[in-house]
Write a protein that holds these residues in place. Structure first.
Motif, PDB file in Angstrom:
ATOM      1  N   GLY A  21       0.813  -1.206   0.000  1.00 63.01           N
ATOM      2  CA  GLY A  21       0.000   0.000   0.000  1.00 63.01           C
ATOM      3  C   GLY A  21       0.849   1.259   0.000  1.00 63.01           C
ATOM      4  O   GLY A  21       0.575   2.227  -0.727  1.00 63.01           O
ATOM      5  N   GLY A  22       1.918   1.274   0.819  1.00 64.44           N
ATOM      6  CA  GLY A  22       2.795   2.432   0.849  1.00 64.44           C
ATOM      7  C   GLY A  22       3.521   2.648  -0.457  1.00 64.44           C
ATOM      8  O   GLY A  22       3.698   3.783  -0.922  1.00 64.44           O
TER       9      GLY A  22
ATOM     10  N   GLY B  81      -3.637  -2.459  -0.566  1.00 65.26           N
ATOM     11  CA  GLY B  81      -2.593  -3.293   0.022  1.00 65.26           C
ATOM     12  C   GLY B  81      -2.919  -4.766  -0.012  1.00 65.26           C
ATOM     13  O   GLY B  81      -2.116  -5.590   0.421  1.00 65.26           O
ATOM     14  N   THR B  82      -4.085  -5.096  -0.534  1.00 67.66           N
ATOM     15  CA  THR B  82      -4.480  -6.511  -0.614  1.00 67.66           C
ATOM     16  C   THR B  82      -4.162  -7.044  -2.012  1.00 67.66           C
ATOM     17  O   THR B  82      -4.552  -6.441  -3.014  1.00 67.66           O
ATOM     18  CB  THR B  82      -5.974  -6.690  -0.315  1.00 67.66           C
ATOM     19  OG1 THR B  82      -6.254  -6.167   0.991  1.00 67.66           O
ATOM     20  CG2 THR B  82      -6.370  -8.148  -0.378  1.00 67.66           C
ATOM     21  N   VAL B  83      -3.501  -8.156  -2.073  1.00 67.79           N
ATOM     22  CA  VAL B  83      -3.151  -8.767  -3.348  1.00 67.79           C
ATOM     23  C   VAL B  83      -3.561 -10.239  -3.323  1.00 67.79           C
ATOM     24  O   VAL B  83      -3.446 -10.911  -2.282  1.00 67.79           O
ATOM     25  CB  VAL B  83      -1.640  -8.645  -3.635  1.00 67.79           C
ATOM     26  CG1 VAL B  83      -0.824  -9.334  -2.569  1.00 67.79           C
ATOM     27  CG2 VAL B  83      -1.298  -9.228  -5.004  1.00 67.79           C
ATOM     28  N   THR B  84      -4.035 -10.694  -4.455  1.00 66.32           N
ATOM     29  CA  THR B  84      -4.391 -12.117  -4.593  1.00 66.32           C
ATOM     30  C   THR B  84      -3.191 -12.851  -5.184  1.00 66.32           C
ATOM     31  O   THR B  84      -2.755 -12.559  -6.305  1.00 66.32           O
ATOM     32  CB  THR B  84      -5.615 -12.294  -5.501  1.00 66.32           C
ATOM     33  OG1 THR B  84      -6.733 -11.602  -4.927  1.00 66.32           O
ATOM     34  CG2 THR B  84      -5.960 -13.761  -5.642  1.00 66.32           C
ATOM     35  N   ILE B  85      -2.663 -13.797  -4.441  1.00 63.41           N
ATOM     36  CA  ILE B  85      -1.506 -14.586  -4.902  1.00 63.41           C
ATOM     37  C   ILE B  85      -2.037 -15.812  -5.644  1.00 63.41           C
ATOM     38  O   ILE B  85      -2.854 -16.567  -5.107  1.00 63.41           O
ATOM     39  CB  ILE B  85      -0.620 -14.990  -3.719  1.00 63.41           C
ATOM     40  CG1 ILE B  85      -0.083 -13.730  -3.034  1.00 63.41           C
ATOM     41  CG2 ILE B  85       0.521 -15.888  -4.183  1.00 63.41           C
ATOM     42  CD1 ILE B  85       0.796 -14.010  -1.845  1.00 63.41           C
ATOM     43  N   ARG B  86      -1.541 -16.008  -6.887  1.00 59.10           N
ATOM     44  CA  ARG B  86      -2.028 -17.077  -7.759  1.00 59.10           C
ATOM     45  C   ARG B  86      -0.899 -18.049  -8.103  1.00 59.10           C
ATOM     46  O   ARG B  86       0.290 -17.701  -8.012  1.00 59.10           O
ATOM     47  CB  ARG B  86      -2.619 -16.485  -9.040  1.00 59.10           C
ATOM     48  CG  ARG B  86      -3.761 -15.511  -8.785  1.00 59.10           C
ATOM     49  CD  ARG B  86      -4.220 -14.838 -10.063  1.00 59.10           C
ATOM     50  NE  ARG B  86      -5.296 -13.876  -9.787  1.00 59.10           N
ATOM     51  CZ  ARG B  86      -6.588 -14.184  -9.754  1.00 59.10           C
ATOM     52  NH1 ARG B  86      -6.968 -15.445 -10.003  1.00 59.10           N
ATOM     53  NH2 ARG B  86      -7.494 -13.256  -9.495  1.00 59.10           N
ATOM     54  N   SER B  87      -1.298 -19.225  -8.531  1.00 61.40           N
ATOM     55  CA  SER B  87      -0.311 -20.228  -8.939  1.00 61.40           C
ATOM     56  C   SER B  87       0.196 -19.903 -10.342  1.00 61.40           C
ATOM     57  O   SER B  87      -0.599 -19.705 -11.260  1.00 61.40           O
ATOM     58  CB  SER B  87      -0.931 -21.631  -8.928  1.00 61.40           C
ATOM     59  OG  SER B  87      -0.032 -22.578  -9.465  1.00 61.40           O
ATOM     60  N   PRO B  88       1.506 -19.866 -10.534  1.00 64.58           N
ATOM     61  CA  PRO B  88       2.034 -19.542 -11.859  1.00 64.58           C
ATOM     62  C   PRO B  88       1.929 -20.687 -12.870  1.00 64.58           C
ATOM     63  O   PRO B  88       2.060 -20.465 -14.064  1.00 64.58           O
ATOM     64  CB  PRO B  88       3.496 -19.199 -11.579  1.00 64.58           C
ATOM     65  CG  PRO B  88       3.830 -19.979 -10.344  1.00 64.58           C
ATOM     66  CD  PRO B  88       2.564 -20.035  -9.535  1.00 64.58           C
ATOM     67  N   ILE B  89       1.726 -21.904 -12.406  1.00 73.23           N
ATOM     68  CA  ILE B  89       1.635 -23.059 -13.305  1.00 73.23           C
ATOM     69  C   ILE B  89       0.432 -23.904 -12.913  1.00 73.23           C
ATOM     70  O   ILE B  89      -0.114 -23.774 -11.808  1.00 73.23           O
ATOM     71  CB  ILE B  89       2.912 -23.935 -13.260  1.00 73.23           C
ATOM     72  CG1 ILE B  89       3.066 -24.562 -11.860  1.00 73.23           C
ATOM     73  CG2 ILE B  89       4.144 -23.133 -13.651  1.00 73.23           C
ATOM     74  CD1 ILE B  89       4.182 -25.591 -11.774  1.00 73.23           C
ATOM     75  N   GLY B  90       0.027 -24.782 -13.813  1.00 71.04           N
ATOM     76  CA  GLY B  90      -0.993 -25.767 -13.506  1.00 71.04           C
ATOM     77  C   GLY B  90      -0.361 -27.055 -13.027  1.00 71.04           C
ATOM     78  O   GLY B  90       0.766 -27.385 -13.399  1.00 71.04           O
ATOM     79  N   GLY B  91      -1.060 -27.768 -12.174  1.00 71.83           N
ATOM     80  CA  GLY B  91      -0.513 -29.020 -11.668  1.00 71.83           C
ATOM     81  C   GLY B  91      -1.209 -29.464 -10.407  1.00 71.83           C
ATOM     82  O   GLY B  91      -2.400 -29.213 -10.203  1.00 71.83           O
ATOM     83  N   VAL B  92      -0.462 -30.134  -9.548  1.00 75.69           N
ATOM     84  CA  VAL B  92      -0.978 -30.693  -8.302  1.00 75.69           C
ATOM     85  C   VAL B  92      -0.450 -29.886  -7.125  1.00 75.69           C
ATOM     86  O   VAL B  92       0.757 -29.582  -7.061  1.00 75.69           O
ATOM     87  CB  VAL B  92      -0.566 -32.170  -8.149  1.00 75.69           C
ATOM     88  CG1 VAL B  92      -1.071 -32.735  -6.821  1.00 75.69           C
ATOM     89  CG2 VAL B  92      -1.109 -32.992  -9.293  1.00 75.69           C
ATOM     90  N   VAL B  93      -1.329 -29.528  -6.210  1.00 70.75           N
ATOM     91  CA  VAL B  93      -0.912 -28.853  -4.987  1.00 70.75           C
ATOM     92  C   VAL B  93      -0.229 -29.879  -4.083  1.00 70.75           C
ATOM     93  O   VAL B  93      -0.872 -30.778  -3.536  1.00 70.75           O
ATOM     94  CB  VAL B  93      -2.122 -28.214  -4.276  1.00 70.75           C
ATOM     95  CG1 VAL B  93      -1.664 -27.550  -2.976  1.00 70.75           C
ATOM     96  CG2 VAL B  93      -2.810 -27.208  -5.178  1.00 70.75           C
ATOM     97  N   ARG B  94       1.089 -29.772  -3.956  1.00 71.02           N
ATOM     98  CA  ARG B  94       1.835 -30.721  -3.137  1.00 71.02           C
ATOM     99  C   ARG B  94       1.766 -30.355  -1.655  1.00 71.02           C
ATOM    100  O   ARG B  94       1.708 -31.234  -0.786  1.00 71.02           O
ATOM    101  CB  ARG B  94       3.300 -30.756  -3.585  1.00 71.02           C
ATOM    102  CG  ARG B  94       3.506 -31.202  -5.033  1.00 71.02           C
ATOM    103  CD  ARG B  94       3.317 -32.697  -5.176  1.00 71.02           C
ATOM    104  NE  ARG B  94       4.269 -33.449  -4.402  1.00 71.02           N
ATOM    105  CZ  ARG B  94       5.526 -33.701  -4.798  1.00 71.02           C
ATOM    106  NH1 ARG B  94       5.952 -33.245  -5.965  1.00 71.02           N
ATOM    107  NH2 ARG B  94       6.330 -34.402  -4.042  1.00 71.02           N
ATOM    108  N   SER B  95       1.811 -29.060  -1.354  1.00 73.17           N
ATOM    109  CA  SER B  95       1.702 -28.604   0.035  1.00 73.17           C
ATOM    110  C   SER B  95       0.989 -27.257   0.055  1.00 73.17           C
ATOM    111  O   SER B  95       1.067 -26.479  -0.908  1.00 73.17           O
ATOM    112  CB  SER B  95       3.092 -28.492   0.685  1.00 73.17           C
ATOM    113  OG  SER B  95       3.854 -27.485   0.044  1.00 73.17           O
ATOM    114  N   LEU B  96       0.300 -26.984   1.150  1.00 72.10           N
ATOM    115  CA  LEU B  96      -0.459 -25.738   1.290  1.00 72.10           C
ATOM    116  C   LEU B  96      -0.321 -25.269   2.733  1.00 72.10           C
ATOM    117  O   LEU B  96      -0.883 -25.864   3.654  1.00 72.10           O
ATOM    118  CB  LEU B  96      -1.927 -25.959   0.936  1.00 72.10           C
ATOM    119  CG  LEU B  96      -2.824 -24.725   0.948  1.00 72.10           C
ATOM    120  CD1 LEU B  96      -2.377 -23.736  -0.122  1.00 72.10           C
ATOM    121  CD2 LEU B  96      -4.282 -25.128   0.721  1.00 72.10           C
TER     122      LEU B  96
END
Length: 410
Positions: free
Chosen positions: A167-168, A213-228
Motif C-alpha cells: 500500500g505504501g 494493500g491486498t493482493v491475490t496470490i495465484r499459482s504460476p503453473i498448472g498441476g498438483v498442490v503438493r503442500s499448502l
C-alpha cells in the motif's frame, strides 16, 4: 575184494567230476573276470569301459542294461582319446547323433537389438515445480478452497494477502506519477515489480488512481498442490512459502536397471512404457539421467525417463513395464541354447567336420531373440552344437579333453 574195487571206482568217478567242475568254473571265472580294457569289438577297436550316455561319469566293466535308464550301455573305445594319450575330440556315430537330437549350426554375423525389459514407477517431474511465496510481509486475509492433492490450472488463486508495504509503495508511485517525469515514473513502477506486484495490479493502480494493500496470490503453473501452508489470519514474513505446486505436463519414470546392464543404457536413449492402467497403449520417452548411486539391497541403478503426460493421465505412483532399447548393431551370433555356462566361464562344443567334437571357451555379450553375442572365442562360419551339447560336455569332462582357450580361436 569186489566191494573194495567198486568203492574205489566210485571214489575215482567223484574225483573226476570234481576236477571237471572245478576246471569249468575256473574257465568261466577267468572269462567273466576279463575287464573291457583288454576286450575288443568286432571291428578290432579296444573297449575301455561301458557307460550310460545319460550318466557318463559312471563306468561299467560289462555290457548290458543301464541301471539308471531303460537303455543299453554304450562302449567307450580307446581310440576316442582321453585315456592313452592326448584326446583328439569326441566321436559320435551319425545314428547316435540323430537319436540324441543333436543339431549343428554355424556362427554367423547378424543384427542384435540392445533392448531389454525393466520395471519402474511414475513420479513427479521435479524440474517442473512452482513455489508460491509472499514477496513481502503481511497477513493472510483469505484462503481459497484448496487442499494438498488438488489439481489446479495456471492462475488459480491461492490466498489474499494484506501487505502494508504494498500500500505504501503504491501511494508513493501515484505521487511520483503526478510529477509528470517519465524517468521517475518508470523507476517507481519498476520498484513495484521488484516487490512482487503483477503487471495487472500495477495497471489497475494506474487506471483507478487508488491504492490497495491486498493482493491475490495465484499459482504460476498448472498441476498438483503438493503442500499448502496458507491459513487465514496467519502473519507472513517476507519470502514465506504459501504453497508448492508440481506440474503435470510431463512426468518422470524411474526404472530399476540391474547393475550388469549399466553399460547398455545411455542418456538420450529411447524408452517405451506400458501400464496396466492403460492396456494396449504404449508411452514413449527418453532417458534424461542415470542416477549415480546404486541401491545396495537390489543392486540396481535408477534410470530417469521423461514421459509426456497429455491430459494428465499418467499419475505418480503408477507401476510401469519399461523397454529400454537402442539401435540394432552387427554382432557374431549363436543360439543362446548352444552356450554352456559353468559359472566361471562359457563353453560351446565345436564340430570339426570329421565327426568329432571338442569344447571351446567363449566370451559372451548381449542376448536377445534367442541369440547370444560372441565377443571372443569363435569366428564366422565355425560350427557348434546347438542341442545335445550337454552330453558332449559331460563326456569331454569325463575323458579329460582340454578346452580350447579364448586366444586359440582363428
Amino acid at each position: 575184494m569186489s566191494d573194495v574195487s567198486t568203492a574205489a571206482r566210485w571214489r575215482a568217478g567223484i574225483m573226476a567230476a570234481v576236477l571237471i567242475a572245478g576246471g569249468g568254473g575256473y574257465w568261466l571265472g577267468q572269462r567273466d573276470s576279463d575287464v573291457p580294457s583288454s576286450a575288443a569289438s568286432d571291428e578290432g577297436r579296444k573297449i575301455l569301459y561301458y557307460y550310460d550316455p545319460m550318466f557318463p561319469n559312471q563306468k561299467f566293466e560289462k555290457p548290458g542294461k543301464s541301471p539308471f535308464m531303460d537303455m543299453e550301455l554304450v562302449p567307450k573305445y580307446a581310440d576316442e582319446g582321453g585315456a592313452n594319450g592326448a584326446p583328439s575330440g569326441i566321436s559320435v556315430d551319425p545314428s547316435a547323433m540323430q537319436n540324441l537330437g543333436m543339431r549343428v549350426v554355424a556362427a554367423e554375423t547378424g543384427s542384435l537389438a540392445a533392448g531389454f525389459d525393466v520395471t519402474g514407477t511414475i513420479d513427479f517431474n521435479e524440474r517442473d515445480v512452482a513455489i508460491v511465496q509472499a514477496r513481502s510481509g503481511g497477513f493472510v486475509e483469505r484462503v481459497y478452497r484448496l487442499a494438498p492433492g488438488d489439481v489446479i490450472r495456471a492462475g488459480t488463486p491461492i490466498a489474499d494477502v494484506q501487505s502494508p508495504e504494498w500500500g505504501g509503495a503504491q501511494t508513493e508511485y501515484l505521487s511520483v506519477k503526478r510529477l509528470g517525469k517519465p524517468e521517475l515514473t518508470a523507476a517507481a513502477r519498476q520498484r513495484l515489480r521488484l516487490m512482487g506486484m503483477a503487471d495487472t495490479v500495477i495497471a489497475q493502480v494506474d487506471r483507478t488512481g487508488r491504492t490497495s494493500g491486498t493482493v491475490t496470490i495465484r499459482s504460476p503453473i498448472g498441476g498438483v498442490v503438493r503442500s499448502l501452508d496458507a491459513r487465514a489470519g496467519v502473519t507472513l514474513a517476507q519470502g514465506q512459502t504459501l504453497a508448492e505446486v508440481s506440474g503435470l505436463g510431463s512426468v518422470w519414470l524411474h526404472a530399476a536397471l540391474p547393475e550388469a546392464q549399466a553399460a547398455s543404457v545411455r542418456v538420450g536413449q529411447r524408452a517405451v512404457a506400458t501400464l496396466t492402467a492403460f492396456p494396449g497403449e504404449t508411452f514413449g520417452g527418453r532417458v534424461i539421467a542415470i542416477l549415480p548411486t546404486i541401491q545396495s539391497d537390489s543392486r540396481t541403478l535408477t534410470v530417469r525417463i521423461e514421459l509426456p503426460n497429455r491430459g494428465g493421465r499418467l499419475r505418480p505412483g503408477m507401476f510401469a513395464n519399461v523397454t529400454l532399447g537402442g539401435d540394432a548393431e552387427p554382432a557374431l551370433l549363436v543360439p543362446s541354447e548352444a552356450v554352456i555356462r559353468t559359472g566361471t566361464r562359457s563353453i560351446v562344443m565345436l564340430a570339426t567336420g570329421d565327426g568329432r567334437y571338442h569344447p571351446a571357451e567363449v566370451q559372451t555379450g548381449r542376448e536377445g531373440d534367442g541369440k547370444t553375442e560372441i565377443l571372443r572365442g569363435l569366428t564366422v562360419g565355425e560350427k557348434i552344437v546347438a542341442s545335445g551339447q550337454f552330453l558332449l560336455d559331460s563326456e569331454a569332462s569325463l575323458t579329460g579333453i582340454a578346452v580350447r582357450p579364448l586366444g586359440d580361436a582363428k
